[in-house]
Scaffold this motif. Structure first.
Motif, mmCIF file in Angstrom:
data_model
loop_
_atom_site.group_PDB
_atom_site.id
_atom_site.type_symbol
_atom_site.label_atom_id
_atom_site.label_comp_id
_atom_site.label_asym_id
_atom_site.label_seq_id
_atom_site.Cartn_x
_atom_site.Cartn_y
_atom_site.Cartn_z
ATOM 1 N N VAL A 5 0.906 -0.979 0.364
ATOM 2 C CA VAL A 5 0.349 0.088 -0.137
ATOM 3 C C VAL A 5 1.058 1.358 -0.092
ATOM 4 N N GLU A 6 0.824 2.076 -1.179
ATOM 5 C CA GLU A 6 1.432 3.188 -1.156
ATOM 6 C C GLU A 6 0.664 4.180 -0.607
ATOM 7 N N SER A 7 1.781 5.576 -0.318
ATOM 8 C CA SER A 7 1.112 6.822 0.086
ATOM 9 C C SER A 7 2.142 8.185 0.199
ATOM 10 N N GLY A 8 1.641 8.960 -0.127
ATOM 11 C CA GLY A 8 2.411 10.188 -0.176
ATOM 12 C C GLY A 8 2.625 11.644 -1.855
ATOM 13 N N GLY A 9 2.293 10.233 -3.025
ATOM 14 C CA GLY A 9 1.719 10.855 -4.131
ATOM 15 C C GLY A 9 1.156 12.346 -4.298
ATOM 16 N N GLY A 10 1.395 13.702 -5.269
ATOM 17 C CA GLY A 10 0.607 14.344 -5.232
ATOM 18 C C GLY A 10 1.556 15.538 -6.288
ATOM 19 N N LEU A 11 0.795 17.079 -6.190
ATOM 20 C CA LEU A 11 1.092 18.396 -7.007
ATOM 21 C C LEU A 11 2.323 18.366 -6.464
ATOM 22 N N VAL A 12 3.708 18.741 -7.168
ATOM 23 C CA VAL A 12 3.969 19.877 -6.268
ATOM 24 C C VAL A 12 4.469 20.685 -7.602
ATOM 25 N N GLN A 13 5.016 22.001 -6.875
ATOM 26 C CA GLN A 13 5.685 22.756 -8.327
ATOM 27 C C GLN A 13 7.608 22.548 -7.879
ATOM 28 N N ALA A 14 8.403 22.657 -9.531
ATOM 29 C CA ALA A 14 9.399 22.316 -9.409
ATOM 30 C C ALA A 14 10.378 22.713 -8.535
ATOM 31 N N GLY A 15 11.043 22.206 -8.333
ATOM 32 C CA GLY A 15 11.721 22.578 -6.971
ATOM 33 C C GLY A 15 11.302 21.582 -5.554
ATOM 34 N N GLY A 16 10.065 21.595 -5.871
ATOM 35 C CA GLY A 16 9.623 20.912 -3.943
ATOM 36 C C GLY A 16 10.245 19.555 -3.878
ATOM 37 N N SER A 17 9.324 19.996 -2.585
ATOM 38 C CA SER A 17 10.169 17.740 -2.247
ATOM 39 C C SER A 17 8.397 16.929 -1.972
ATOM 40 N N LEU A 18 8.383 15.120 -1.537
ATOM 41 C CA LEU A 18 7.943 14.665 -1.954
ATOM 42 C C LEU A 18 7.939 13.471 -0.983
ATOM 43 N N ARG A 19 7.201 12.930 -0.323
ATOM 44 C CA ARG A 19 8.175 11.911 0.357
ATOM 45 C C ARG A 19 6.766 10.798 -0.060
ATOM 46 N N LEU A 20 7.051 9.401 -0.753
ATOM 47 C CA LEU A 20 6.166 8.032 -1.203
ATOM 48 C C LEU A 20 6.375 6.778 0.468
ATOM 49 N N SER A 21 5.440 6.857 0.592
ATOM 50 C CA SER A 21 6.054 5.388 1.427
ATOM 51 C C SER A 21 4.996 3.979 1.084
ATOM 52 N N CYS A 22 5.476 3.307 1.575
ATOM 53 C CA CYS A 22 4.818 2.010 1.382
ATOM 54 C C CYS A 22 5.175 0.514 1.966
ATOM 55 N N ALA A 23 3.743 0.426 2.371
ATOM 56 C CA ALA A 23 4.061 -1.000 3.566
ATOM 57 C C ALA A 23 3.622 -2.110 2.812
ATOM 58 N N ALA A 24 4.363 -2.919 3.622
ATOM 59 C CA ALA A 24 3.907 -4.185 3.058
ATOM 60 C C ALA A 24 2.872 -5.416 4.220
ATOM 61 N N SER A 25 2.251 -6.245 3.598
ATOM 62 C CA SER A 25 1.833 -6.497 4.315
ATOM 63 C C SER A 25 1.414 -7.945 4.414
ATOM 64 N N GLY A 26 0.895 -9.062 4.923
ATOM 65 C CA GLY A 26 0.673 -10.101 4.326
ATOM 66 C C GLY A 26 1.327 -11.502 4.983
ATOM 67 N N SER A 27 1.109 -12.273 4.327
ATOM 68 C CA SER A 27 1.513 -13.327 4.899
ATOM 69 C C SER A 27 3.534 -13.473 4.236
ATOM 70 N N ILE A 28 4.133 -12.899 5.250
ATOM 71 C CA ILE A 28 5.594 -12.988 4.832
ATOM 72 C C ILE A 28 6.319 -13.695 5.003
#
Length: 121
Positions: A5-28
């Motif tokens: 499950v990913e999160s953190g995307g979006g719209l940002v101006q050039a020069g800006g920052s974003l942080r994406l996260s991805c959590a794994a779950s299930g029979s690991i």
């Protein structure tokens, strides 16, 4: 099965920052490499960055010095800190992991659903 499950995307101006996260779950049983790929319109999906269990990292040349991949093994989570974003970074970003669902078993490839990152000029 393993879910990402990913999160953190979006719209940002050039020069800006974003942080994406991805959590794994299930029979690991174990997770080996975790990574981020991206796919821009009309282009193939390509690796952005990856990280091993031992924190060895790999980046595509175009993001070196701007993006940082990290992971929390206790939470089965991988992050992508994206700084100094450029319009050419615009794409759908996909989380990927290579994991085993039973100890000693085969390694399978799993994908998240993707999160849109749009960088405006």
């Amino acid at each position: 099965q393993v879910q990402l499950v990913e999160s953190g995307g979006g719209l940002v101006q050039a020069g800006g920052s974003l942080r994406l996260s991805c959590a794994a779950s299930g029979s690991i049983a174990s997770i080996n490499v975790m990574g981020w790929y991206r796919q821009a319109p009309g282009k193939q999906r390509a690796l952005v960055a990856s990280i091993t269990t031992g924190d060895s990292t790999n980046y595509v040349d175009s993001v070196k010095g701007r993006f940082t991949i990290s992971r929390d093994n206790a939470k089965n989570t991988v992050y992508l800190q994206m700084n100094s974003l450029k319009p050419e970074d615009t794409a759908v970003y996909y989380c990927n992991t290579k994991a085993q669902i039973r100890t000693g078993g085969p390694t399978y490839n799993y994908w998240g659903q993707g999160t849109q990152v749009t960088v405006s000029s």
